[in-house]
Each structure stands twice: as structure tokens, then as C-alpha cells.
Write a protein that holds these residues in place. Structure first.
Motif, mmCIF file in Angstrom:
data_model
loop_
_atom_site.group_PDB
_atom_site.id
_atom_site.type_symbol
_atom_site.label_atom_id
_atom_site.label_comp_id
_atom_site.label_asym_id
_atom_site.label_seq_id
_atom_site.Cartn_x
_atom_site.Cartn_y
_atom_site.Cartn_z
ATOM 1 N N THR A 154 9.885 -5.045 9.460
ATOM 2 C CA THR A 154 8.720 -4.782 10.287
ATOM 3 C C THR A 154 8.187 -6.096 10.872
ATOM 4 O OG1 THR A 154 6.514 -3.754 10.296
ATOM 5 C CG2 THR A 154 7.231 -4.753 8.228
ATOM 6 N N SER A 155 6.885 -6.195 11.101
ATOM 7 C CA SER A 155 6.272 -7.353 11.746
ATOM 8 C C SER A 155 5.263 -8.033 10.836
ATOM 9 C CB SER A 155 5.576 -6.930 13.039
ATOM 10 O OG SER A 155 6.501 -6.544 14.030
ATOM 11 N N GLY A 156 4.904 -9.269 11.205
ATOM 12 C CA GLY A 156 3.995 -10.053 10.380
ATOM 13 C C GLY A 156 2.613 -9.459 10.254
ATOM 14 N N GLY A 157 2.086 -8.892 11.345
ATOM 15 C CA GLY A 157 0.758 -8.302 11.281
ATOM 16 C C GLY A 157 0.702 -7.112 10.346
ATOM 17 N N LEU A 158 1.768 -6.335 10.321
ATOM 18 C CA LEU A 158 1.810 -5.193 9.418
ATOM 19 C C LEU A 158 1.937 -5.654 7.968
ATOM 20 C CD1 LEU A 158 3.133 -1.736 9.899
ATOM 21 C CD2 LEU A 158 3.896 -2.925 7.843
ATOM 22 N N ILE A 159 2.804 -6.647 7.719
ATOM 23 C CA ILE A 159 2.930 -7.175 6.367
ATOM 24 C C ILE A 159 1.599 -7.769 5.914
ATOM 25 C CG2 ILE A 159 4.085 -8.903 4.918
ATOM 26 C CD1 ILE A 159 6.562 -8.556 6.765
ATOM 27 N N GLY A 160 0.929 -8.508 6.807
ATOM 28 C CA GLY A 160 -0.376 -9.052 6.472
ATOM 29 C C GLY A 160 -1.383 -7.970 6.141
ATOM 30 N N THR A 161 -1.278 -6.828 6.812
ATOM 31 C CA THR A 161 -2.188 -5.717 6.547
ATOM 32 C C THR A 161 -1.903 -5.086 5.189
ATOM 33 O OG1 THR A 161 -2.424 -5.305 8.910
ATOM 34 C CG2 THR A 161 -3.013 -3.500 7.429
ATOM 35 N N VAL A 162 -0.632 -4.970 4.824
ATOM 36 C CA VAL A 162 -0.300 -4.472 3.486
ATOM 37 C C VAL A 162 -0.844 -5.430 2.427
ATOM 38 C CG1 VAL A 162 1.560 -3.823 1.922
ATOM 39 C CG2 VAL A 162 1.744 -3.279 4.348
ATOM 40 N N LEU A 163 -0.720 -6.728 2.682
ATOM 41 C CA LEU A 163 -1.300 -7.719 1.771
ATOM 42 C C LEU A 163 -2.811 -7.545 1.683
ATOM 43 C CD1 LEU A 163 0.786 -10.787 2.925
ATOM 44 C CD2 LEU A 163 0.641 -9.995 0.558
ATOM 45 N N ARG A 164 -3.451 -7.341 2.825
ATOM 46 C CA ARG A 164 -4.904 -7.152 2.832
ATOM 47 C C ARG A 164 -5.290 -5.949 1.999
ATOM 48 N NH1 ARG A 164 -9.126 -5.782 7.825
ATOM 49 N NH2 ARG A 164 -10.902 -6.775 6.790
ATOM 50 N N GLN A 165 -4.584 -4.847 2.181
ATOM 51 C CA GLN A 165 -4.912 -3.634 1.457
ATOM 52 C C GLN A 165 -4.619 -3.771 -0.034
ATOM 53 O OE1 GLN A 165 -2.697 -0.699 3.704
ATOM 54 N NE2 GLN A 165 -4.225 -0.625 5.349
ATOM 55 N N THR A 166 -3.617 -4.571 -0.379
ATOM 56 C CA THR A 166 -3.277 -4.786 -1.784
ATOM 57 C C THR A 166 -4.287 -5.697 -2.468
ATOM 58 O OG1 THR A 166 -0.919 -4.576 -1.273
ATOM 59 C CG2 THR A 166 -1.485 -5.621 -3.361
ATOM 60 N N LEU A 167 -4.700 -6.759 -1.780
ATOM 61 C CA LEU A 167 -5.526 -7.807 -2.383
ATOM 62 C C LEU A 167 -7.002 -7.720 -2.006
ATOM 63 C CD1 LEU A 167 -3.051 -10.766 -1.782
ATOM 64 C CD2 LEU A 167 -3.297 -9.374 -3.849
ATOM 65 N N ALA A 168 -7.386 -6.716 -1.218
ATOM 66 C CA ALA A 168 -8.785 -6.516 -0.797
ATOM 67 C C ALA A 168 -9.333 -7.751 -0.084
ATOM 68 C CB ALA A 168 -9.657 -6.148 -2.000
ATOM 69 N N LEU A 169 -8.595 -8.237 0.922
ATOM 70 C CA LEU A 169 -8.970 -9.445 1.646
ATOM 71 C C LEU A 169 -9.992 -9.137 2.743
ATOM 72 C CD1 LEU A 169 -5.385 -10.919 2.141
ATOM 73 C CD2 LEU A 169 -7.062 -11.596 0.403
ATOM 74 N N ASP A 170 -10.845 -10.113 3.038
ATOM 75 C CA ASP A 170 -11.707 -9.980 4.201
ATOM 76 C C ASP A 170 -10.907 -10.342 5.451
ATOM 77 O OD1 ASP A 170 -11.546 -12.772 4.324
ATOM 78 O OD2 ASP A 170 -13.592 -13.087 3.605
ATOM 79 N N VAL A 171 -11.544 -10.299 6.620
ATOM 80 C CA VAL A 171 -10.799 -10.484 7.861
ATOM 81 C C VAL A 171 -10.233 -11.892 7.965
ATOM 82 C CG1 VAL A 171 -12.790 -11.150 9.276
ATOM 83 C CG2 VAL A 171 -10.832 -10.005 10.342
ATOM 84 N N ASN A 172 -10.934 -12.902 7.455
ATOM 85 C CA ASN A 172 -10.417 -14.260 7.510
ATOM 86 C C ASN A 172 -9.206 -14.427 6.603
ATOM 87 O OD1 ASN A 172 -12.250 -15.472 9.396
ATOM 88 N ND2 ASN A 172 -13.822 -15.392 7.817
ATOM 89 N N GLY A 173 -9.254 -13.837 5.416
ATOM 90 C CA GLY A 173 -8.099 -13.876 4.526
ATOM 91 C C GLY A 173 -6.913 -13.141 5.112
ATOM 92 N N TRP A 174 -7.189 -12.013 5.753
ATOM 93 C CA TRP A 174 -6.136 -11.242 6.428
ATOM 94 C C TRP A 174 -5.471 -12.088 7.515
ATOM 95 C CZ3 TRP A 174 -7.604 -7.092 10.552
ATOM 96 C CH2 TRP A 174 -6.449 -6.451 11.020
#
Length: 219
Positions: A154-174
Motif C-alpha cells: 500500500t502507501s505511506g499515508g495509509l501505513i501511517g494511519t494504521v500506526l495512528r490507529q494502533t498507537l492513538a497518535l495525535d495529528v502531529n504524531g501521525w
């Protein structure tokens, strides 16, 4: 235990300034994909299921990796990237935020764009942030329910979003996660008691030999 491996596509058209022209691998991107496939073959990394988004760069990366040798490739548009070029153009038109031309500029630009998108401050977007986040969550949940090890290209933005959803990141962390993700990098999750655990981030062993370090790219 369900096991999911996400791979970012190889380097795409770095000169592009719109979604369509970006959506193809560069010569280096094809080479990165081939090296990753060879590395997985050499290390005995096998998968019972293979998924890609519906974008050309996803398909080209999967084919370059010879992912079809593991299992039939399932194409799922829910694994597509968000429209970053379009969001950036709308931000410039509506809020005067210039699109950067160098990587350093994206460090400030990306969280600003993503934050405005999430808050609904950009008009005429091709997809709302809520819709994007929901389709990513739904696709990953379905993959997690399957049997055997799964490979997702897939793409980096999608992987970053899975990371965000896994780690409960804010928008800056995402945004920082998205910026860090390298081309053909490998990211792994294991599901434990129906919860995803991140067990590997940004692995690029196939690009770490001295003669391949030039191929470590982010864009």
C-alpha cells in the motif's frame, strides 16, 4: 496468531505534482521492489494471503516483489492512499499555504494539511478524513480476521494511519510517522486478544548493504 505485514510501495514519480502522474514507479522503485522480494525469498518470509490497493504503484510493487508467488493478489481500493496532492492544492487555493518543493518543507506542510483535513477546514475534498479513517480501519479489521500470514502492499499515508490507529497518535504524531516511512519499508503487526500490536516499523534490511544505501528513499 494473525500476522499482518504492510509494505510501502517503491519510489514513485518524484517529479509529479498531481495524483495521476505520481502513480507509477520510477526505475529505482522497480529495483527496490525486486530487492525486497529477493530478501523475503532468501529469508523464508512466506505469506498465505496478499492484498494491494487499487493504485498502479501498489500493483507494480507487488509484482516486482513477486508477491503472486505467495498467493493470489486481492486488490482492495480501501487500501488506497489519501489524495495528498489534491488536498495540498485546495489548501493553497483556500488558505494560501504554498506547496513545498523540498523534503524539509513537508515536515511543516504535512501536519498543517492533515490537521485542516481532519477538522473539515478544506472545502471540496475528494474524501473526508472520517471516511478515509473508517475505510482503513474496516479493511485492516477484515484482514486481521483472516487465516494465515497476510502481506499488504500500500502507501505511506495509509501505513501511517494504521500506526495512528494502533498507537492513538495525535495529528502531529501521525504526520511524523508518515514522513518517516521509507519506500519498500516493512511494518508488522500481530493480533493478540483481537488487539493489534506493532512489532516492527520501517524495516529496510534489503537496502542496508553499502552498495544499496543510495536506494533508501522517502519520496
Amino acid at each position: 496468531m494473525p500476522h499482518i505485514t504492510l509494505v510501502r510501495h517503491g519510489q514513485a514519480n518524484t517529479e509529479a505534482r498531481d495524483e495521476v502522474s505520481y502513480d507509477r514507479l520510477s526505475e529505482l522503485g522497480h529495483q527496490q521492489a525486486a530487492w525486497l522480494g529477493e530478501h523475503m525469498q532468501a529469508t523464508g518470509d512466506r505469506f498465505q494471503r496478499v492484498y494491494t490497493g487499487a493504485m498502479r504503484r501498489h500493483r507494480e510493487t507487488a509484482m516486482g516483489m513477486r508477491a503472486q508467488d505467495h498467493a493470489e493478489i486481492v486488490e482492495d481500493p480501501r487500501l488506497n492512499e489519501f489524495a495528498y496532492f489534491t488536498l495540498s492544492q485546495l489548501m493553497e487555493e483556500q488558505h494560501g499555504l504554498e506547496v513545498p518543493t523540498e523534503r524539509e518543507g513537508f515536515v511543516r506542510h504535512l501536519p498543517t494539511v492533515l490537521g485542516a483535513w481532519e477538522r473539515g477546514e478544506i472545502e471540496g475534498v475528494p474524501e473526508t478524513h472520517a471516511a478515509f479513517a473508517a475505510r482503513v480501519r474496516d479493511a485492516m479489521a477484515e484482514i486481521a480476521e483472516g487465516q494465515g500470514r497476510a502481506l499488504v502492499v500500500t502507501s505511506g499515508g495509509l501505513i501511517g494511519t494504521v500506526l495512528r490507529q494502533t498507537l492513538a497518535l495525535d495529528v502531529n504524531g501521525w504526520a511524523r510517522m508518515c514522513l518517516a516511512i521509507q519506500n519498500t519499508s516493512v511494518h508488522r503487526w500481530q493480533m493478540v486478544l483481537s488487539e493489534p500490536l506493532l512489532v516492527q516499523f520501517n524495516m529496510i534490511s534489503h537496502l542496508e548493504a553499502p552498495e544499496r544505501q543510495f536506494a533508501q528513499t522517502h519520496l
